[in-house]
Design a protein around this motif. Structure first.
Motif, mmCIF file in Angstrom:
data_model
loop_
_atom_site.group_PDB
_atom_site.id
_atom_site.type_symbol
_atom_site.label_atom_id
_atom_site.label_comp_id
_atom_site.label_asym_id
_atom_site.label_seq_id
_atom_site.Cartn_x
_atom_site.Cartn_y
_atom_site.Cartn_z
ATOM 1 N N ARG A 176 0.954 -1.167 0.065
ATOM 2 C CA ARG A 176 -0.089 0.034 -0.148
ATOM 3 C C ARG A 176 0.852 1.274 -0.196
ATOM 4 O O ARG A 176 0.412 2.406 -0.379
ATOM 5 C CB ARG A 176 -1.121 0.155 1.323
ATOM 6 N N ASP A 205 4.484 -3.445 15.538
ATOM 7 C CA ASP A 205 4.705 -3.293 14.193
ATOM 8 C C ASP A 205 5.954 -2.388 13.968
ATOM 9 O O ASP A 205 6.053 -1.568 14.503
ATOM 10 C CB ASP A 205 3.768 -2.766 13.694
ATOM 11 N N ALA A 261 -7.229 -0.523 17.192
ATOM 12 C CA ALA A 261 -6.199 -1.564 17.701
ATOM 13 C C ALA A 261 -4.829 -0.952 17.206
ATOM 14 O O ALA A 261 -4.647 -1.006 15.972
ATOM 15 C CB ALA A 261 -6.405 -2.850 17.246
HETATM 16 C C1 LIG Z 1 -1.688 -5.212 14.222
HETATM 17 C C2 LIG Z 1 -2.387 -4.072 13.748
HETATM 18 O O1 LIG Z 1 -1.312 -2.981 13.620
HETATM 19 C C3 LIG Z 1 -3.776 -3.607 14.560
HETATM 20 O O2 LIG Z 1 -4.102 -2.483 13.982
HETATM 21 C C4 LIG Z 1 -2.654 -4.082 11.958
HETATM 22 O O3 LIG Z 1 -3.750 -4.999 12.064
HETATM 23 C C5 LIG Z 1 -1.558 -4.564 11.237
HETATM 24 O O4 LIG Z 1 -1.676 -4.028 10.247
HETATM 25 P P1 LIG Z 1 -2.470 -5.075 9.006
HETATM 26 O O5 LIG Z 1 -2.433 -3.956 7.867
HETATM 27 O O6 LIG Z 1 -3.646 -5.543 9.415
HETATM 28 O O7 LIG Z 1 -1.393 -6.035 8.581
#
Ligand SMILES: C[C@](O)(CO)[C@H](O)COP(=O)(O)O
Ligand code: CTP
Length: 237
Positions: free
Chosen positions: A19, A107, A167
Protein backbone atom coordinates in the motif's frame (compact mmCIF):
# COMPACT_ATOMS: atom_id res chain seq x y z
CA UNK A 1 4.54 0.20 38.47
CA UNK A 2 6.39 -2.34 40.60
CA UNK A 3 7.70 -4.49 37.80
CA UNK A 4 10.75 -6.59 38.50
CA UNK A 5 10.93 -8.36 35.18
CA UNK A 6 12.15 -7.57 31.74
CA UNK A 7 10.40 -8.04 28.42
CA UNK A 8 11.12 -9.28 24.94
CA UNK A 9 9.47 -7.46 22.05
CA UNK A 10 8.70 -9.24 18.80
CA UNK A 11 8.77 -6.89 15.80
CA UNK A 12 7.12 -8.28 12.65
CA UNK A 13 9.11 -6.62 9.84
CA UNK A 14 8.70 -9.06 6.95
CA UNK A 15 6.03 -7.18 5.01
CA UNK A 16 6.52 -5.72 1.53
CA UNK A 17 4.49 -2.55 2.09
CA UNK A 18 2.29 -2.85 -1.03
CA UNK A 19 0.00 0.00 0.00
CA UNK A 20 2.98 2.34 0.48
CA UNK A 21 3.82 2.07 -3.24
CA UNK A 22 7.52 2.65 -2.49
CA UNK A 23 10.64 1.25 -4.15
CA UNK A 24 11.50 -0.73 -1.00
CA UNK A 25 9.57 -2.30 1.88
CA UNK A 26 8.15 0.59 3.90
CA UNK A 27 10.06 -0.35 7.09
CA UNK A 28 13.23 0.66 5.20
CA UNK A 29 12.03 4.09 4.13
CA UNK A 30 13.92 6.86 5.90
CA UNK A 31 12.88 9.51 8.39
CA UNK A 32 15.61 11.87 9.62
CA UNK A 33 18.26 9.78 7.84
CA UNK A 34 17.35 6.56 9.69
CA UNK A 35 15.06 3.72 8.57
CA UNK A 36 11.61 3.36 10.08
CA UNK A 37 12.70 -0.03 11.41
CA UNK A 38 15.68 1.60 13.12
CA UNK A 39 13.43 4.21 14.77
CA UNK A 40 11.00 1.55 15.96
CA UNK A 41 13.55 -0.92 17.31
CA UNK A 42 15.72 1.70 19.03
CA UNK A 43 12.56 3.22 20.58
CA UNK A 44 11.62 -0.19 22.03
CA UNK A 45 15.15 -0.85 23.33
CA UNK A 46 15.21 2.60 24.94
CA UNK A 47 12.45 1.42 27.30
CA UNK A 48 14.11 0.31 30.55
CA UNK A 49 12.04 -2.89 30.77
CA UNK A 50 12.61 -4.09 27.18
CA UNK A 51 15.90 -5.95 26.95
CA UNK A 52 15.63 -7.92 23.70
CA UNK A 53 13.96 -7.42 20.35
CA UNK A 54 13.19 -10.32 18.01
CA UNK A 55 12.81 -9.05 14.45
CA UNK A 56 11.01 -11.20 11.89
CA UNK A 57 12.50 -10.40 8.48
CA UNK A 58 11.48 -11.26 4.96
CA UNK A 59 13.23 -14.25 3.42
CA UNK A 60 14.79 -12.05 0.73
CA UNK A 61 15.40 -9.03 2.94
CA UNK A 62 18.41 -7.23 1.45
CA UNK A 63 18.17 -4.10 3.56
CA UNK A 64 18.58 -5.20 7.17
CA UNK A 65 22.34 -5.73 6.90
CA UNK A 66 22.84 -1.99 6.27
CA UNK A 67 20.11 -0.74 8.63
CA UNK A 68 22.43 -0.04 11.55
CA UNK A 69 20.76 -2.86 13.52
CA UNK A 70 22.51 -5.90 12.07
CA UNK A 71 25.13 -6.34 14.78
CA UNK A 72 23.14 -5.08 17.76
CA UNK A 73 23.71 -7.36 20.76
CA UNK A 74 20.08 -7.17 21.89
CA UNK A 75 18.51 -8.05 18.54
CA UNK A 76 17.62 -11.57 17.41
CA UNK A 77 16.63 -12.21 13.79
CA UNK A 78 14.07 -14.82 12.70
CA UNK A 79 12.53 -15.55 9.33
CA UNK A 80 9.12 -13.97 8.87
CA UNK A 81 6.24 -15.71 7.16
CA UNK A 82 3.60 -15.25 4.50
CA UNK A 83 1.32 -13.24 6.78
CA UNK A 84 2.00 -11.00 9.78
CA UNK A 85 0.66 -13.71 12.11
CA UNK A 86 3.20 -16.19 10.71
CA UNK A 87 6.00 -13.73 11.34
CA UNK A 88 4.82 -13.22 14.91
CA UNK A 89 4.65 -16.99 15.47
CA UNK A 90 8.21 -17.35 14.18
CA UNK A 91 9.27 -14.88 16.84
CA UNK A 92 7.30 -16.65 19.56
CA UNK A 93 9.11 -19.90 18.73
CA UNK A 94 12.38 -18.45 20.06
CA UNK A 95 10.94 -17.07 23.32
CA UNK A 96 11.49 -19.18 26.46
CA UNK A 97 8.28 -18.63 28.43
CA UNK A 98 10.00 -19.67 31.66
CA UNK A 99 12.37 -16.71 31.30
CA UNK A 100 9.89 -14.42 29.52
CA UNK A 101 6.35 -15.29 30.65
CA UNK A 102 5.04 -12.15 28.91
CA UNK A 103 5.82 -10.91 25.41
CA UNK A 104 5.18 -7.66 23.56
CA UNK A 105 4.41 -7.59 19.83
CA UNK A 106 4.91 -4.29 18.01
CA UNK A 107 4.69 -3.42 14.32
CA UNK A 108 7.90 -2.29 12.64
CA UNK A 109 5.68 0.29 10.91
CA UNK A 110 4.80 2.06 14.16
CA UNK A 111 7.88 4.17 15.07
CA UNK A 112 5.87 6.88 16.88
CA UNK A 113 4.85 4.80 19.88
CA UNK A 114 5.68 6.57 23.16
CA UNK A 115 7.52 5.07 26.11
CA UNK A 116 4.73 6.41 28.32
CA UNK A 117 2.15 4.35 26.43
CA UNK A 118 4.35 1.25 26.69
CA UNK A 119 4.55 1.90 30.45
CA UNK A 120 0.76 2.14 30.65
CA UNK A 121 0.28 -1.11 28.74
CA UNK A 122 2.77 -3.05 30.88
CA UNK A 123 1.45 -1.58 34.10
CA UNK A 124 -2.25 -2.22 33.45
CA UNK A 125 -1.67 -5.73 32.10
CA UNK A 126 0.62 -6.88 34.89
CA UNK A 127 -1.46 -5.22 37.61
CA UNK A 128 -4.52 -7.15 36.39
CA UNK A 129 -2.67 -10.26 35.21
CA UNK A 130 -4.48 -9.84 31.89
CA UNK A 131 -3.09 -9.33 28.39
CA UNK A 132 -4.05 -6.29 26.39
CA UNK A 133 -3.40 -3.81 23.61
CA UNK A 134 -2.82 -0.14 23.13
CA UNK A 135 -5.86 1.30 21.41
CA UNK A 136 -7.36 4.66 20.51
CA UNK A 137 -11.07 5.45 20.40
CA UNK A 138 -12.63 6.15 17.02
CA UNK A 139 -13.38 9.88 16.65
CA UNK A 140 -15.33 10.08 13.39
CA UNK A 141 -18.76 8.84 12.42
CA UNK A 142 -18.13 5.38 10.95
CA UNK A 143 -19.81 4.00 7.86
CA UNK A 144 -20.03 0.50 6.42
CA UNK A 145 -19.93 0.63 2.65
CA UNK A 146 -20.23 -1.40 -0.54
CA UNK A 147 -18.03 -1.11 -3.61
CA UNK A 148 -19.92 -0.10 -6.76
CA UNK A 149 -18.47 -0.01 -10.28
CA UNK A 150 -15.86 2.47 -11.55
CA UNK A 151 -14.22 2.76 -8.12
CA UNK A 152 -17.32 4.22 -6.53
CA UNK A 153 -18.71 3.12 -3.17
CA UNK A 154 -21.98 3.71 -1.37
CA UNK A 155 -22.99 3.86 2.28
CA UNK A 156 -24.82 0.85 3.61
CA UNK A 157 -25.15 1.96 7.24
CA UNK A 158 -23.61 3.91 10.08
CA UNK A 159 -21.63 1.81 12.55
CA UNK A 160 -22.19 2.61 16.23
CA UNK A 161 -18.89 4.14 17.37
CA UNK A 162 -19.52 3.88 21.12
CA UNK A 163 -16.72 1.60 22.39
CA UNK A 164 -15.25 1.32 18.88
CA UNK A 165 -11.45 1.45 18.99
CA UNK A 166 -8.47 1.44 16.67
CA UNK A 167 -6.25 -1.49 17.68
CA UNK A 168 -2.67 -0.31 17.93
CA UNK A 169 0.53 -2.02 19.05
CA UNK A 170 2.34 -3.03 21.22
CA UNK A 171 0.05 -5.84 22.21
CA UNK A 172 1.14 -7.64 25.40
CA UNK A 173 0.23 -11.21 26.28
CA UNK A 174 1.43 -14.19 28.24
CA UNK A 175 3.84 -15.99 25.97
CA UNK A 176 2.29 -19.45 26.31
CA UNK A 177 -1.29 -18.17 25.95
CA UNK A 178 -0.46 -16.15 22.84
CA UNK A 179 1.43 -19.03 21.24
CA UNK A 180 -1.45 -21.41 21.93
CA UNK A 181 -4.05 -18.94 20.70
CA UNK A 182 -2.23 -18.23 17.43
CA UNK A 183 -1.50 -21.92 16.72
CA UNK A 184 -5.15 -22.80 17.43
CA UNK A 185 -6.44 -19.99 15.20
CA UNK A 186 -4.12 -20.98 12.36
CA UNK A 187 -5.19 -24.62 12.66
CA UNK A 188 -8.78 -23.43 12.14
CA UNK A 189 -7.75 -21.15 9.24
CA UNK A 190 -9.16 -18.15 11.11
CA UNK A 191 -8.20 -14.66 9.88
CA UNK A 192 -5.76 -13.15 12.35
CA UNK A 193 -4.62 -9.56 11.78
CA UNK A 194 -3.46 -8.84 15.32
CA UNK A 195 -2.57 -10.81 18.46
CA UNK A 196 -5.82 -9.79 20.16
CA UNK A 197 -7.92 -11.47 17.48
CA UNK A 198 -6.23 -14.80 18.18
CA UNK A 199 -6.78 -14.26 21.91
CA UNK A 200 -10.44 -13.47 21.26
CA UNK A 201 -10.89 -16.71 19.29
CA UNK A 202 -9.35 -18.54 22.25
CA UNK A 203 -11.97 -16.86 24.45
CA UNK A 204 -9.32 -15.19 26.56
CA UNK A 205 -9.72 -11.61 27.83
CA UNK A 206 -7.86 -8.53 26.63
CA UNK A 207 -7.57 -5.06 28.09
CA UNK A 208 -8.02 -1.99 25.92
CA UNK A 209 -5.35 0.44 27.12
CA UNK A 210 -5.87 4.02 25.95
CA UNK A 211 -2.97 4.96 23.70
CA UNK A 212 -2.07 8.02 21.69
CA UNK A 213 -3.57 8.35 18.22
CA UNK A 214 -0.10 9.61 17.20
CA UNK A 215 1.05 5.96 17.34
CA UNK A 216 0.17 5.56 13.67
CA UNK A 217 0.96 2.58 11.49
CA UNK A 218 2.79 3.87 8.42
CA UNK A 219 0.65 2.27 5.72
CA UNK A 220 -0.11 4.68 2.87
CA UNK A 221 2.17 7.29 1.21
CA UNK A 222 0.73 10.25 3.14
CA UNK A 223 1.51 8.55 6.47
CA UNK A 224 5.27 9.14 6.07
CA UNK A 225 5.19 12.92 6.53
CA UNK A 226 2.80 12.56 9.46
CA UNK A 227 5.09 10.04 11.14
CA UNK A 228 8.05 12.38 10.62
CA UNK A 229 6.06 15.19 12.23
CA UNK A 230 5.17 13.06 15.26
CA UNK A 231 8.74 11.75 15.64
CA UNK A 232 10.18 15.27 15.49
CA UNK A 233 7.54 16.39 17.98
CA UNK A 234 8.85 13.74 20.40
CA UNK A 235 12.40 15.05 19.98
CA UNK A 236 11.50 18.50 21.34
CA UNK A 237 9.59 17.19 24.38
C1 LIG B 1 -1.66 -5.24 14.20
C2 LIG B 1 -2.28 -3.97 13.67
O1 LIG B 1 -1.32 -2.92 13.72
C3 LIG B 1 -3.47 -3.60 14.52
O2 LIG B 1 -4.14 -2.48 13.96
C4 LIG B 1 -2.71 -4.11 12.20
O3 LIG B 1 -3.75 -5.04 12.07
C5 LIG B 1 -1.52 -4.57 11.34
O4 LIG B 1 -1.69 -4.12 10.01
P1 LIG B 1 -2.37 -5.04 8.89
O5 LIG B 1 -2.56 -4.14 7.72
O6 LIG B 1 -3.62 -5.56 9.49
O7 LIG B 1 -1.38 -6.15 8.62
N1 CTP C 1 4.03 -11.34 6.11
C1 CTP C 1 4.15 -10.23 6.88
C2 CTP C 1 3.32 -9.09 6.65
C3 CTP C 1 3.48 -7.97 7.47
N2 CTP C 1 4.44 -8.01 8.43
C4 CTP C 1 4.67 -6.83 9.27
O1 CTP C 1 3.49 -6.53 10.00
C5 CTP C 1 3.44 -5.10 10.24
C6 CTP C 1 2.06 -4.53 9.95
O2 CTP C 1 1.65 -4.99 8.69
P1 CTP C 1 1.27 -4.01 7.46
O3 CTP C 1 1.15 -2.59 7.91
O4 CTP C 1 0.13 -4.62 6.77
O5 CTP C 1 2.59 -4.11 6.57
P2 CTP C 1 2.71 -4.73 5.09
O6 CTP C 1 2.10 -6.07 5.05
O7 CTP C 1 4.14 -4.58 4.71
O8 CTP C 1 1.82 -3.68 4.26
P3 CTP C 1 0.93 -4.03 2.94
O9 CTP C 1 -0.28 -4.76 3.48
O10 CTP C 1 0.59 -2.64 2.43
O11 CTP C 1 1.77 -4.84 2.03
C7 CTP C 1 4.52 -4.47 9.37
O12 CTP C 1 5.58 -4.00 10.19
C8 CTP C 1 4.97 -5.59 8.45
O13 CTP C 1 6.36 -5.51 8.12
C9 CTP C 1 5.24 -9.13 8.66
O14 CTP C 1 6.11 -9.14 9.54
N3 CTP C 1 5.08 -10.23 7.88
Amino acid sequence: MDINQHFIAIVPAAGVGKRMQANCPKQYLHINKQTILYHTVTKLLSHPLITKVIIALGENDQYFSTSGLANHKDIIRVNGGAERVDSVLSGLKVVDSHINPWVLVHDAARPCVSLEDIDKLISQCLDTNCGGILASPVRDTMKRGTFLQDGLSRIDNTVEREQLWHALTPQLYKTDELTFAIEQALSKALKITDEASAIEFAKLPSLLVLGSSENIKITNPDDLALAEFYLNKQLVK
